[in-house]
Design an enzyme around this catalytic site. Sequence first.
Site, mmCIF file in Angstrom:
data_model
loop_
_atom_site.group_PDB
_atom_site.id
_atom_site.type_symbol
_atom_site.label_atom_id
_atom_site.label_comp_id
_atom_site.label_asym_id
_atom_site.label_seq_id
_atom_site.Cartn_x
_atom_site.Cartn_y
_atom_site.Cartn_z
ATOM 1 N N ASP A 20 -30.101 36.269 19.123
ATOM 2 C CA ASP A 20 -30.047 35.980 20.560
ATOM 3 C C ASP A 20 -29.041 34.869 20.853
ATOM 4 O OD1 ASP A 20 -30.717 36.218 23.207
ATOM 5 O OD2 ASP A 20 -32.558 35.050 23.062
ATOM 6 N N ASN A 68 -33.498 45.914 26.955
ATOM 7 C CA ASN A 68 -32.058 45.662 27.132
ATOM 8 C C ASN A 68 -31.352 46.804 27.869
ATOM 9 O OD1 ASN A 68 -31.762 43.922 23.944
ATOM 10 N ND2 ASN A 68 -32.026 43.055 25.979
HETATM 11 C C1 IPE Z 1 -34.153 39.863 22.398
HETATM 12 O O1 IPE Z 1 -33.226 39.155 23.136
HETATM 13 C C2 IPE Z 1 -33.592 41.189 22.022
HETATM 14 C C3 IPE Z 1 -32.507 41.156 21.054
HETATM 15 C C4 IPE Z 1 -32.033 40.101 20.475
HETATM 16 C C5 IPE Z 1 -31.972 42.437 20.726
HETATM 17 P P1 IPE Z 1 -33.266 39.146 24.733
HETATM 18 O O2 IPE Z 1 -32.155 38.270 25.162
HETATM 19 O O3 IPE Z 1 -33.273 40.521 25.256
HETATM 20 O O4 IPE Z 1 -34.691 38.477 25.006
HETATM 21 P P2 IPE Z 1 -35.293 37.813 26.311
HETATM 22 O O5 IPE Z 1 -35.005 38.718 27.449
HETATM 23 O O6 IPE Z 1 -34.629 36.502 26.493
HETATM 24 O O7 IPE Z 1 -36.736 37.656 25.992
HETATM 25 C C1 IPE Z 2 -28.379 38.785 22.230
HETATM 26 O O1 IPE Z 2 -27.674 37.937 23.064
HETATM 27 C C2 IPE Z 2 -27.804 40.173 22.196
HETATM 28 C C3 IPE Z 2 -28.663 41.193 22.802
HETATM 29 C C4 IPE Z 2 -29.839 40.982 23.328
HETATM 30 C C5 IPE Z 2 -28.174 42.547 22.797
HETATM 31 P P1 IPE Z 2 -27.921 37.896 24.616
HETATM 32 O O2 IPE Z 2 -26.982 38.852 25.261
HETATM 33 O O3 IPE Z 2 -29.348 38.088 24.935
HETATM 34 O O4 IPE Z 2 -27.483 36.406 24.954
HETATM 35 P P2 IPE Z 2 -28.148 35.413 26.010
HETATM 36 O O5 IPE Z 2 -29.606 35.370 25.710
HETATM 37 O O6 IPE Z 2 -27.860 35.983 27.363
HETATM 38 O O7 IPE Z 2 -27.467 34.126 25.757
HETATM 39 MG MG MG Z 3 -30.882 36.833 25.199
#
Ligand code: IPE
Ligand code: IPE
Ligand code: MG
Length: 255
Positions: A20, A68
Amino acid sequence: MNLSGLDKSRLPRHVAIIMDGNGRWARLRGKSRIEGHRRGRASVRAVVELSRRLGIPYLSLYAFSTENWLRPKDEVHALMNLLERYLEVEQPKMMRHGIRLLAIGDKERLPPPVLRTLEHAMRATRKNMGMTVVLALSYSGRDDIVQMVQSIARKVRDGVCAVEDIDEEMISAQMETGSIPDPDLLIRTSGEMRISNFYLWQIPYTELYITPTLWPDFREKEYLQALSAYQRRHRRFGRTDEQLNPAPPTVKGSR
Ligand code: IPE
Ligand code: IPE
Ligand code: MG
């Protein structure tokens, strides 16, 4: 690479990572979120390579949750493209290093070209014995539980097993993670203190490691720090320290 601090005999068998923070990494640098995802791929390479070198047999990577899909279309599209290219580029390396690729999640929701590339990579690497990389794609821990319940209910309905036969072992086997051991260590980057619908059933005694480091900055050094933190943990599984490390018996008359 400094591995001297690690006890090679006490490495986790299975590391799971919630990757993340790509978006925040990009925002901090005035770049697009997609650039953050692109940089994140180098971190994926780093953790796969180091796990392989250390001999960690299972690595689970949470790459895309069912939630997602709710992100803006262009971001989802870019993520799917990056995934497809990653699979194409990495497949020869997986073959060289004996890495087997498994994907879990609702794969049918993936765009057909991505699904084809993924299935090709899984088929090509299925006999590799060095290490298993589990990619969680369109994965939801709750969906996994739902499909497990459905699959066991069908077995009962069809007379394959009785209600009384249902036990933890059967449930674990019917999860998408089937024959894979539960994770010993779950890492989450970017400081978020939640599971975000990743493994639920599989983590009853998993050690949690949450680091503020954003995923694109999580490379070898940070991974080694996580492994080293894991090795400093006392895993008691409900017991007491004294049960696990009994004091040497005092010999009568020796004092
Ligand atoms: C969790 O990250 C899912 C992945 C890393 C694939 P998110 O960015 O989607 O999680 P939330 O929404 O902050 O809980
Ligand atoms: C994790 O990074 C990747 C996926 C969930 C696919 P994020 O895209 O969630 O990054 P933040 O949480 O917005 O920083
Ligand atoms: Mg995230």
